[in-house]
Motif scaffolding. Structure first.
Motif, PDB file in Angstrom:
ATOM      1  N   PRO A 170       0.898  -1.217  -0.094  1.00  0.00           N
ATOM      2  CA  PRO A 170       0.028   0.046  -0.020  1.00  0.00           C
ATOM      3  C   PRO A 170       0.871   1.281  -0.085  1.00  0.00           C
ATOM      4  O   PRO A 170       1.943   1.158   0.604  1.00  0.00           O
ATOM      5  CB  PRO A 170      -0.675  -0.204   1.242  1.00  0.00           C
ATOM      6  CG  PRO A 170      -0.742  -1.646   1.623  1.00  0.00           C
ATOM      7  CD  PRO A 170       0.589  -2.086   0.979  1.00  0.00           C
TER       8      PRO A 170
ATOM      9  N   HIS B  29       0.808   6.815   2.352  1.00  0.00           N
ATOM     10  CA  HIS B  29      -0.160   7.320   3.442  1.00  0.00           C
ATOM     11  C   HIS B  29      -0.887   6.133   3.976  1.00  0.00           C
ATOM     12  O   HIS B  29      -1.221   6.286   5.366  1.00  0.00           O
ATOM     13  CB  HIS B  29      -1.187   8.102   2.389  1.00  0.00           C
ATOM     14  CG  HIS B  29      -2.370   8.713   3.409  1.00  0.00           C
ATOM     15  ND1 HIS B  29      -2.195   9.936   4.121  1.00  0.00           N
ATOM     16  CD2 HIS B  29      -3.693   8.427   3.184  1.00  0.00           C
ATOM     17  CE1 HIS B  29      -3.284  10.151   4.788  1.00  0.00           C
ATOM     18  NE2 HIS B  29      -4.348   9.287   4.288  1.00  0.00           N
ATOM     19  N   ALA B  30      -1.444   5.235   3.302  1.00  0.00           N
ATOM     20  CA  ALA B  30      -1.965   4.271   4.082  1.00  0.00           C
ATOM     21  C   ALA B  30      -0.762   3.402   5.166  1.00  0.00           C
ATOM     22  O   ALA B  30      -1.383   3.033   6.269  1.00  0.00           O
ATOM     23  CB  ALA B  30      -2.142   3.117   3.053  1.00  0.00           C
TER      24      ALA B  30
END
Length: 78
Positions: free
Chosen positions: A57, A60-61
């Protein structure tokens, strides 16, 4: 070469891995650190690490994963 039909091809999936959110964050952080520490003479390894990071991912995730919360959840058995 005998037995070569059982070799993993260069584009084949060699392994699948299931990770908890905390494990994912630690893995991402470790790979990012490795990527940043590799020098110019290790460009080929840096390229492979970048390919692995691209499968995870986005940044940010990963940052959204709270390790303390995840550790509490696993220690509570949830």
């Amino acid at each position: 070469m005998e037995g070569s039909e059982n070799l993993i091809g260069p584009l084949d999936t060699a392994y699948e891995l299931e990770l908890t959110p905390a494990q994912l964050k630690v893995t991402h952080t470790a790979l990012r650190s490795l990527y940043d520490d590799l020098g110019h003479e290790e460009h080929d390894v840096q390229e492979i690490v970048a390919e692995v990071l691209a499968k995870l991912p986005d940044e940010h995730a990963i940052r959204a994963i709270d390790l303390d919360r995840e550790r509490r959840r696993t220690s509570d058995g949830r």
